[in-house]
Design a protein around this motif. Sequence first.
Motif, short mmCIF file in Angstrom:
data_model
loop_
_atom_site.label_atom_id
_atom_site.label_comp_id
_atom_site.label_asym_id
_atom_site.label_seq_id
_atom_site.Cartn_x
_atom_site.Cartn_y
_atom_site.Cartn_z
N LYS A 129 -40.01 -14.47 23.07
CA LYS A 129 -41.13 -13.68 23.99
C LYS A 129 -41.98 -13.20 23.08
O LYS A 129 -41.99 -13.30 21.66
CB LYS A 129 -40.43 -12.46 24.73
N ASN A 130 -43.38 -12.76 23.30
CA ASN A 130 -44.39 -12.45 22.56
C ASN A 130 -44.58 -10.88 23.15
O ASN A 130 -45.52 -10.34 24.08
CB ASN A 130 -45.68 -13.24 22.80
N PRO A 131 -43.77 -9.86 22.52
CA PRO A 131 -43.77 -8.38 22.95
C PRO A 131 -44.96 -7.61 22.45
O PRO A 131 -45.50 -8.00 21.32
CB PRO A 131 -42.51 -7.81 22.35
N LEU A 132 -45.14 -6.60 23.09
CA LEU A 132 -46.36 -5.60 22.59
C LEU A 132 -45.60 -4.20 22.70
O LEU A 132 -44.78 -3.90 23.64
CB LEU A 132 -47.62 -5.65 23.40
N LEU A 133 -45.83 -3.48 21.75
CA LEU A 133 -45.27 -1.99 21.92
C LEU A 133 -46.44 -1.13 22.32
O LEU A 133 -47.53 -1.12 21.59
CB LEU A 133 -44.66 -1.64 20.52
N VAL A 134 -46.20 0.14 22.87
CA VAL A 134 -47.19 0.92 23.47
C VAL A 134 -46.96 2.14 23.12
O VAL A 134 -45.66 2.84 23.52
CB VAL A 134 -47.69 0.58 24.84
N ALA A 135 -47.67 3.02 22.50
CA ALA A 135 -47.41 4.34 22.00
C ALA A 135 -47.86 5.54 22.75
O ALA A 135 -49.03 5.93 22.90
CB ALA A 135 -48.09 4.53 20.61
N ALA A 142 -45.93 12.77 14.49
CA ALA A 142 -45.61 11.34 13.98
C ALA A 142 -44.94 10.59 14.59
O ALA A 142 -44.63 9.25 14.16
CB ALA A 142 -45.13 11.56 12.43
N ALA A 143 -44.87 10.61 16.10
CA ALA A 143 -44.16 9.55 16.81
C ALA A 143 -44.96 8.24 17.07
O ALA A 143 -44.47 7.20 16.99
CB ALA A 143 -44.08 10.21 18.19
N VAL A 144 -46.26 8.46 16.89
CA VAL A 144 -47.33 7.12 16.99
C VAL A 144 -46.95 6.33 15.60
O VAL A 144 -46.67 5.18 15.68
CB VAL A 144 -48.72 7.40 17.26
N ASP A 145 -46.96 7.12 14.63
CA ASP A 145 -46.68 6.51 13.33
C ASP A 145 -45.51 6.07 13.08
O ASP A 145 -45.31 5.03 12.69
CB ASP A 145 -47.05 7.51 11.94
N GLN A 146 -44.27 6.46 13.64
CA GLN A 146 -43.19 6.12 13.47
C GLN A 146 -42.96 4.59 14.29
O GLN A 146 -42.44 3.83 13.90
CB GLN A 146 -42.12 7.19 14.14
N LEU A 147 -43.54 4.73 15.58
CA LEU A 147 -43.60 3.52 16.39
C LEU A 147 -44.38 2.27 15.41
O LEU A 147 -43.97 0.93 15.47
CB LEU A 147 -44.13 3.67 17.78
N LYS A 148 -45.51 2.56 14.87
CA LYS A 148 -46.16 1.57 14.15
C LYS A 148 -45.51 1.31 12.97
O LYS A 148 -45.42 -0.16 12.58
CB LYS A 148 -47.50 2.28 13.51
N VAL A 149 -44.43 1.88 12.19
CA VAL A 149 -43.66 1.78 11.13
C VAL A 149 -42.41 0.66 11.78
O VAL A 149 -42.43 -0.40 11.18
CB VAL A 149 -42.86 2.85 10.48
N GLU A 160 -52.10 1.41 20.33
CA GLU A 160 -52.05 3.08 20.47
C GLU A 160 -53.66 3.54 20.47
O GLU A 160 -54.55 2.77 20.25
CB GLU A 160 -51.45 3.65 19.25
N GLN A 161 -53.63 4.79 21.27
CA GLN A 161 -55.03 5.36 21.16
C GLN A 161 -54.91 6.96 20.68
O GLN A 161 -55.62 7.70 21.23
CB GLN A 161 -55.33 5.17 22.51
N GLY A 162 -54.44 7.09 19.61
CA GLY A 162 -53.91 8.33 19.05
C GLY A 162 -53.34 9.49 20.12
O GLY A 162 -52.29 8.91 20.56
N LEU A 163 -53.91 10.56 20.18
CA LEU A 163 -53.18 11.63 20.71
C LEU A 163 -54.09 11.86 22.12
O LEU A 163 -54.13 12.96 22.62
CB LEU A 163 -52.90 12.81 19.99
N GLY A 164 -54.32 10.98 23.00
CA GLY A 164 -55.08 10.95 24.12
C GLY A 164 -54.06 11.21 25.35
O GLY A 164 -52.93 11.64 25.18
N ASP A 165 -54.52 11.12 26.52
CA ASP A 165 -53.80 10.99 27.68
C ASP A 165 -52.84 9.98 27.88
O ASP A 165 -53.19 8.57 27.99
CB ASP A 165 -54.78 10.96 29.08
N ILE A 187 -43.19 0.24 26.60
CA ILE A 187 -43.86 1.72 26.49
C ILE A 187 -42.84 2.73 26.13
O ILE A 187 -41.89 2.99 26.70
CB ILE A 187 -44.62 1.83 27.98
N ASP A 188 -43.20 3.27 24.91
CA ASP A 188 -42.44 4.32 24.32
C ASP A 188 -43.05 5.75 24.77
O ASP A 188 -44.20 6.20 24.49
CB ASP A 188 -42.65 4.38 22.70
N THR A 189 -42.30 6.45 25.71
CA THR A 189 -42.85 7.60 26.45
C THR A 189 -42.34 8.74 25.71
O THR A 189 -41.27 8.57 24.78
CB THR A 189 -42.27 7.50 27.95
N ALA A 190 -43.02 9.86 25.89
CA ALA A 190 -42.59 10.94 25.24
C ALA A 190 -41.01 11.72 25.89
O ALA A 190 -40.64 11.51 27.19
CB ALA A 190 -43.63 12.35 25.58
#
Length: 446
Positions: A129-135, A142-149, A160-165, A187-190
């Motif tokens: 498969k060709n997956p994509l992760l969404v932050a 640092a949750a977004v940064d953790q997912l990027k790592v 990712e779009q930073g700390l938006g909606d 999709i990695d949710t809060a």
Amino acid sequence: MFSNLSEKLNNAFKRFRSKGKLTEADVKAGMREVKLALLEADVNFKVVKEFIKNVTDRAVGTEVLESLLPAQQIVKIVNEELISLMGEKNEKLTISPKPPTVVMMVGLQGSGKTTHSGKLAAYYKKQGKNPLLVACDVYRPAAVDQLKVVGSKINVPVFEQGLGDPVKIAEAGVKHATKNGYDMVFIDTAGRLHVDEVLMNELSAIKEKVSPTEIILVMDAMTGQDAVNVAESFNEKLDITGVLLSKLDGDTRGGAAISVRYVTGKPIKFVGTGEKLDALEPFHPERMASRILGMGDVLSLIEKAEQAYDEKQAAELERKLRENSFTLSDYLDQFKQIKKMGNMEDLLGMLPGVKPSQLKNAQIDEKSISHTEAIILSMTEREREHPDLINGSRKKRIAAGSGTTVEEVNKLLRQYDQTNKMMKQFTGQGKKLRNKKGKMKIPFSF
């Protein structure tokens, strides 16, 4: 995992094994011990009540009381009821006929959503498969940064779009996946420290916007009795499609694994078995029941071996064994393949008849494989090909170069010699089998 439960269930079964014939009173007394073992393992009390009733009803019938081997019949019934309780069979993620397949990962804070989003992406990437992760966890520092790592480690891109909606980010992420040919979206949710209305409203809004194919609840297997309440809450609000149990390698009592299917009616689809990003396994109820009852899990062991061994290496090894040219370099390759299979204690625990108490008392030195590697790598190429050249002075040099002792070098050479002899015997038997049945494939030697 499940070590205390396994021990206590086996102690309860001893009550049955000590008698040639069982009475109804014998069965009920044994079931009381099974009941206590399950409750102490944090299995939900409603689940325990139903389970004990089902087993007892079957056990006090002619199926057991008139059996020549009643103890074995009771273990068989317990095994079948455990499998039924945990879901009968493995259930995979549903793949959408129209890409992308959208998988929404939900759960409490600290359950392992971010890491396991990456593990699932890596797992399905191996499947082609060709997956994509969404932050979409914009609240935890640092949750977004953790997912990027995590994404960089498994070579999977992160949207990712930073700390938006988070609702808008999820929607934009799925659109990005559709436009750019990604066929799976995770999709990695809060999360929160506990279930609350704000969290559920946000997750419901994301669900409404992206229409996920799967909603996977990530649950910490060490949560205990509260795991059932968490599962019920998420299922009631989101109608989850499945569960991923994380930290199943920890010092967990295992109750969540046994309870969650019964309480939610939704299958456990995967289990996290370690910190590494490949430490993820599909959940097989029948294999888990077998482990709990101390019967081992040979099928999972075989699958790990198949993933670890290289077919070209196996073919080359077979040739060398036939020609009696198995060298120390080949010996080193076999140890490397063993390391790929995972933790040695976990592997031994999959063997039938190996009790948790034996593993507790066993001194399994994982470093010994590293020492073996160091010793062989300190040899010259000629020494690896011709170990008979290694005399006293060479042993001293090899020991010094590997940070070990001459005794350890001698021990390795003895083990190699014994393995070589064993392999010669094995190939001799293999030739006989080959003459009868045609070509025989030899896997790696350990």
